[in-house]
Design a protein around this motif. Structure first.
Motif, PDB file in Angstrom:
ATOM      1  N   MET A  39       0.912  -1.207  -0.069  1.00  0.00           N
ATOM      2  CA  MET A  39      -0.022   0.018  -0.104  1.00  0.00           C
ATOM      3  C   MET A  39       0.966   1.068   0.024  1.00  0.00           C
ATOM      4  O   MET A  39       0.449   2.295  -0.182  1.00  0.00           O
ATOM      5  N   ARG A  40       2.198   1.064   0.053  1.00  0.00           N
ATOM      6  CA  ARG A  40       3.184   2.126   0.217  1.00  0.00           C
ATOM      7  C   ARG A  40       4.262   1.819  -0.345  1.00  0.00           C
ATOM      8  O   ARG A  40       4.873   0.630  -0.187  1.00  0.00           O
ATOM      9  N   PRO A  41       5.213   2.689  -0.512  1.00  0.00           N
ATOM     10  CA  PRO A  41       6.480   2.406  -0.969  1.00  0.00           C
ATOM     11  C   PRO A  41       7.410   1.847  -0.031  1.00  0.00           C
ATOM     12  O   PRO A  41       7.054   2.274   1.178  1.00  0.00           O
ATOM     13  N   GLY A  42       8.345   1.098  -0.231  1.00  0.00           N
ATOM     14  CA  GLY A  42       9.234   0.494   0.770  1.00  0.00           C
ATOM     15  C   GLY A  42       9.578  -0.943   0.562  1.00  0.00           C
ATOM     16  O   GLY A  42      10.732  -1.223   0.968  1.00  0.00           O
ATOM     17  N   GLY A  43       8.913  -1.614  -0.127  1.00  0.00           N
ATOM     18  CA  GLY A  43       9.238  -3.047  -0.114  1.00  0.00           C
ATOM     19  C   GLY A  43       9.396  -3.904   0.924  1.00  0.00           C
ATOM     20  O   GLY A  43       8.937  -3.355   2.040  1.00  0.00           O
ATOM     21  N   GLN A  44       9.920  -4.898   0.832  1.00  0.00           N
ATOM     22  CA  GLN A  44       9.864  -5.731   2.134  1.00  0.00           C
ATOM     23  C   GLN A  44      10.841  -5.227   3.195  1.00  0.00           C
ATOM     24  O   GLN A  44      10.575  -5.331   4.413  1.00  0.00           O
ATOM     25  N   ILE A  45      11.864  -4.659   2.772  1.00  0.00           N
ATOM     26  CA  ILE A  45      12.997  -4.334   3.650  1.00  0.00           C
ATOM     27  C   ILE A  45      12.752  -3.005   4.208  1.00  0.00           C
ATOM     28  O   ILE A  45      12.996  -2.793   5.581  1.00  0.00           O
ATOM     29  N   TRP A  46      11.760  -2.103   3.825  1.00  0.00           N
ATOM     30  CA  TRP A  46      11.175  -0.968   4.249  1.00  0.00           C
ATOM     31  C   TRP A  46       9.843  -0.935   4.528  1.00  0.00           C
ATOM     32  O   TRP A  46       9.414   0.178   4.540  1.00  0.00           O
ATOM     33  N   ARG A  47       9.360  -2.126   4.832  1.00  0.00           N
ATOM     34  CA  ARG A  47       7.711  -2.247   5.000  1.00  0.00           C
ATOM     35  C   ARG A  47       7.397  -1.335   6.224  1.00  0.00           C
ATOM     36  O   ARG A  47       6.212  -1.002   6.369  1.00  0.00           O
ATOM     37  N   ALA A  48       8.215  -1.164   7.282  1.00  0.00           N
ATOM     38  CA  ALA A  48       7.706  -0.469   8.465  1.00  0.00           C
ATOM     39  C   ALA A  48       7.842   0.835   8.210  1.00  0.00           C
ATOM     40  O   ALA A  48       7.608   1.834   9.316  1.00  0.00           O
TER      41      ALA A  48
END
Length: 420
Positions: A39-48
């Motif tokens: 639902m927002r940019p970041g992918g798995q590594i920046w999901r938080a």
């Protein structure tokens, strides 16, 4: 009736590679459609949450008139003889399909965790290390629970750090690579990476960290209760409430395969400008070879420049050379020991979607026979988990090609494939 949008570039993936490419493309006046399942940019590594300075940059770019964000959408099909992608809204299953088309596509598809089976690996309480980290970042209550991270690679330590910060009782981090291999890897690290590793080691000080060790079996009646561990010389039991296993990452290549891109060594094959075997289709980041966030960021920039008809400057080429060197060191330092491929017994489930055991699969001659006779690989994951396992354990070659990737790339209502 489907919605249809066109642009100059479609970027599929909002992890580091996709994020790094967006800015240069928009600055050059390109109209961009940005697609991601999240639902927002970041992918798995920046999901938080996005790391700085990327958070500020993306926040400034998202209102750009030339950018259309289709987050929460997944690609399910590719129109023949064109670069038109069919998407479905993952949060609104009843919504009509969305068609997007552009003369250029950047595949920033990322990677997924590699799983290796052992008795008990399907018990509740056992998950991938990345999956455990995602649960923790999503607020899963883990405070006070006895947690073990086991497998191989830096992801184990990152997940262990997340568990520690959330109040877990970090019982053990078990790294299957030996001390000599880890020392060799550390010797090849650049100073910046050494600094990151030192900071992580400091935060995890006092934690029980064993090299040359691995999980033999997960035990419990209805959920995980204990582990049987080994270091090759002895075995011991260890009480445990949650286990995160990590055996490296596998590039996501399914969309590239559906488009017709060439795959080599399990990743999307690209040239020095990050172009695939198809004109106008580029790939960057983990889907083009596992190597970490720095490699993904620089490849996203190089791909964006190539899509604009520009060559990467010498500084970027040198940066890319350093990140690819790190990727090689990563693969060598954390190469999996053969004992890990011999843990599963005849009753161990290999295909979790269709409940197919190793004993059943050993009666088959090939991946194709296994699909026909046992439905292995026919479930929701479409062989993404069990396919590589079968390749490793049973030696069935070219599993990615044998999977015969075809639409839909993920479960979708029939109506999403028929409406136009």
């Amino acid at each position: 009736m489907s919605s249809a949008f066109s642009a100059d570039v479609i970027v599929v993936g909002a992890g580091p590679a996709g994020i790094a490419a967006i800015g240069p493309l928009l600055a050059a006046g390109r109209r961009v459609i940005w697609v991601d399942q999240g639902m927002r940019p970041g992918g798995q590594i920046w999901r938080a949450g996005l790391a700085q300075p990327w958070a500020r940059q993306i926040s400034a770019l998202q209102p750009h008139a030339g950018l259309r964000c289709l987050f929460g959408h997944g690609v399910i099909a590719v129109e023949e003889a064109s670069y038109r992608l069919r998407l479905q809204n993952l949060l609104e299953p009843a919504a009509a399909a969305v068609l997007v088309q552009a003369p250029q596509i950047l595949l920033a598809l990322g990677a997924r965790e590699r799983h290796l089976p052992f008795p008990g690996w399907t018990l509740p309480g056992v998950s991938g290390a990345g999956g455990l980290q995602a649960l923790i970042k999503s607020g899963w209550p883990i405070a006070g629970k006895r947690v073990v991270l086991a497998g191989s690679g830096p992801l184990l330590l990152a997940a262990a750090d997340s568990a520690r910060a959330a109040g877990a009782q970090l019982t053990l981090v078990a790294e299957q690579a030996g001390r000599a291999a880890l020392a060799g890897f550390a010797a090849k690290l650049p100073l910046a990476k050494l600094g990151q590793a030192a900071g992580l080691a400091w935060r995890l000080r006092g934690s029980n960290y064993l090299t040359g060790s691995w999980v033999v079996r997960a035990m419990g009646s209805e959920r995980l209760e204990a582990l049987l561990m080994s270091d090759g010389r002895r075995q011991w039991e260890l009480p445990c409430d949650a286990l995160g296993t990590g055996f490296g990452l596998l590039p996501n290549t399914e969309l590239a395969e559906l488009l017709g891109c060439q795959i080599a060594a399990g990743a999307i094959k690209v040239d020095a400008s990050m172009q695939t075997s198809l004109t106008g289709v580029f790939a960057a980041g983990e889907c083009a070879g596992i190597g970490g966030v720095d490699k993904a960021l620089i490849e996203g920039r190089i791909a964006a420049l190539a899509m604009l008809g520009r060559s990467a400057p010498a500084t970027q080429r040198r940066q890319h050379a350093r990140t690819t060197s790190f990727a090689r060191a990563l693969a060598e330092g954390f190469a999996l020991r053969p004992e890990l491929l011999q843990l599963a017994d005849a009753k161990t489930l290999i295909c979790r979607c269709e409940d197919v055991s190793l004993g059943e699969l050993k009666e088959q001659r090939s991946w194709r026979d296994a699909k026909l006779q046992t439905r292995c690989g026919m479930g929701a994951c479409q062989g993404r988990i069990c396919g590589p396992i079968c390749e490793s354990l049973l030696g069935w070659p070219a599993i990615a090609a044998a999977r015969s990737v075809r639409a839909p790339l993920q479960p979708a209502p029939l109506s999403k494939l028929l409406d136009s």
